[in-house]
Design a protein around this motif. Structure first.
Motif, short mmCIF file in Angstrom:
data_model
loop_
_atom_site.label_atom_id
_atom_site.label_comp_id
_atom_site.label_asym_id
_atom_site.label_seq_id
_atom_site.Cartn_x
_atom_site.Cartn_y
_atom_site.Cartn_z
N TRP A 196 0.84 -1.20 0.00
CA TRP A 196 0.00 0.00 0.00
C TRP A 196 0.87 1.25 0.00
N LYS A 197 0.47 2.22 -0.79
CA LYS A 197 1.13 3.54 -0.78
C LYS A 197 0.04 4.59 -0.69
N ASP A 198 0.12 5.38 0.36
CA ASP A 198 -0.86 6.44 0.58
C ASP A 198 -2.30 5.91 0.56
N GLY A 199 -2.50 4.74 1.17
CA GLY A 199 -3.83 4.15 1.27
C GLY A 199 -4.33 3.47 0.01
N LYS A 200 -3.48 3.35 -1.00
CA LYS A 200 -3.87 2.75 -2.28
C LYS A 200 -3.17 1.40 -2.45
N LEU A 201 -3.96 0.38 -2.82
CA LEU A 201 -3.39 -0.94 -3.10
C LEU A 201 -2.53 -0.84 -4.35
N CYS A 202 -1.24 -1.13 -4.21
CA CYS A 202 -0.34 -0.97 -5.36
C CYS A 202 0.39 -2.26 -5.73
N GLY A 203 0.28 -3.29 -4.89
CA GLY A 203 0.92 -4.56 -5.19
C GLY A 203 0.36 -5.68 -4.35
N LEU A 204 0.61 -6.90 -4.81
CA LEU A 204 0.06 -8.05 -4.09
C LEU A 204 0.86 -9.31 -4.43
N VAL A 205 1.06 -10.15 -3.43
CA VAL A 205 1.69 -11.46 -3.59
C VAL A 205 0.76 -12.48 -2.96
N ARG A 206 0.52 -13.57 -3.68
CA ARG A 206 -0.29 -14.67 -3.14
C ARG A 206 0.59 -15.91 -3.09
N VAL A 207 0.60 -16.58 -1.93
CA VAL A 207 1.39 -17.78 -1.73
C VAL A 207 0.45 -18.93 -1.43
N LEU A 208 0.63 -20.02 -2.15
CA LEU A 208 -0.12 -21.25 -1.88
C LEU A 208 0.84 -22.20 -1.16
N ASP A 209 0.38 -22.79 -0.08
CA ASP A 209 1.27 -23.67 0.68
C ASP A 209 0.50 -24.81 1.34
N ASP A 210 1.26 -25.80 1.81
CA ASP A 210 0.65 -26.93 2.49
C ASP A 210 0.80 -26.82 4.01
N SER A 211 1.26 -25.69 4.48
CA SER A 211 1.47 -25.35 5.90
C SER A 211 2.54 -26.17 6.59
N GLU A 212 3.30 -26.95 5.84
CA GLU A 212 4.36 -27.76 6.44
C GLU A 212 5.70 -27.62 5.71
N ILE A 213 5.71 -27.92 4.42
CA ILE A 213 6.98 -28.00 3.70
C ILE A 213 7.02 -27.14 2.44
N LEU A 214 5.96 -27.14 1.69
CA LEU A 214 5.96 -26.55 0.36
C LEU A 214 5.23 -25.22 0.32
N ALA A 215 5.82 -24.24 -0.37
CA ALA A 215 5.15 -22.96 -0.61
C ALA A 215 5.42 -22.58 -2.06
N TYR A 216 4.40 -22.05 -2.71
CA TYR A 216 4.48 -21.69 -4.12
C TYR A 216 3.98 -20.26 -4.27
N VAL A 217 4.81 -19.39 -4.82
CA VAL A 217 4.40 -18.02 -5.07
C VAL A 217 3.54 -18.04 -6.33
N HIS A 218 2.27 -17.75 -6.17
CA HIS A 218 1.32 -17.86 -7.27
C HIS A 218 1.16 -16.55 -8.03
N TYR A 219 1.08 -15.43 -7.34
CA TYR A 219 0.95 -14.12 -7.97
C TYR A 219 2.01 -13.18 -7.41
N VAL A 220 2.54 -12.35 -8.27
CA VAL A 220 3.31 -11.17 -7.87
C VAL A 220 2.86 -10.08 -8.82
N LEU A 221 2.13 -9.10 -8.31
CA LEU A 221 1.62 -8.02 -9.16
C LEU A 221 2.01 -6.67 -8.57
N VAL A 222 2.37 -5.75 -9.43
CA VAL A 222 2.60 -4.37 -9.03
C VAL A 222 1.94 -3.49 -10.10
N ASN A 223 1.06 -2.63 -9.67
CA ASN A 223 0.42 -1.69 -10.58
C ASN A 223 1.52 -0.90 -11.30
N PRO A 224 1.45 -0.80 -12.64
CA PRO A 224 2.49 -0.08 -13.39
C PRO A 224 2.76 1.33 -12.88
N LYS A 225 1.78 1.99 -12.29
CA LYS A 225 1.98 3.33 -11.74
C LYS A 225 3.01 3.33 -10.61
#
Length: 85
Positions: free
Chosen positions: A47-76
């Motif tokens: 967040w920058k100045d109250g505006k959503l500007c990026g996001l990361v989503r991680v999928l995991d099995d809560s034990e061993i494996l984690a997978y970064v599914h999304y990495v987004l940053v608004n071009p602005k």
């Protein structure tokens, strides 16, 4: 200053705007996208100045494996090291 949080405080409209800003087709299905994010174990939003500007989503099995599914940053906001190390 960029603020990061694992709280899912974003709205459906904010998420849709972010996804559409990078031309991801998921943004055309805002209800499904929002529901998926809300049910994800780990979502980190930027967040920058109250505006959503990026996001990361991680999928995991809560034990061993984690997978970064999304990495987004608004071009602005690209170039501000939002998704950098």
């Amino acid at each position: 200053m960029i603020e990061y949080t694992q709280e899912k405080k974003f709205t459906q409209d904010e998420v849709q705007e972010l996804f559409l800003s990078v031309n991801w087709v998921s943004g055309e299905y805002p209800k499904r996208l929002y529901k998926a994010l809300m049910h994800s174990s780990t979502v980190i939003s930027a967040w920058k100045d109250g505006k959503l500007c990026g996001l990361v989503r991680v999928l995991d099995d809560s034990e061993i494996l984690a997978y970064v599914h999304y990495v987004l940053v608004n071009p602005k906001y690209q170039g501000l090291d939002i998704a950098g190390i």
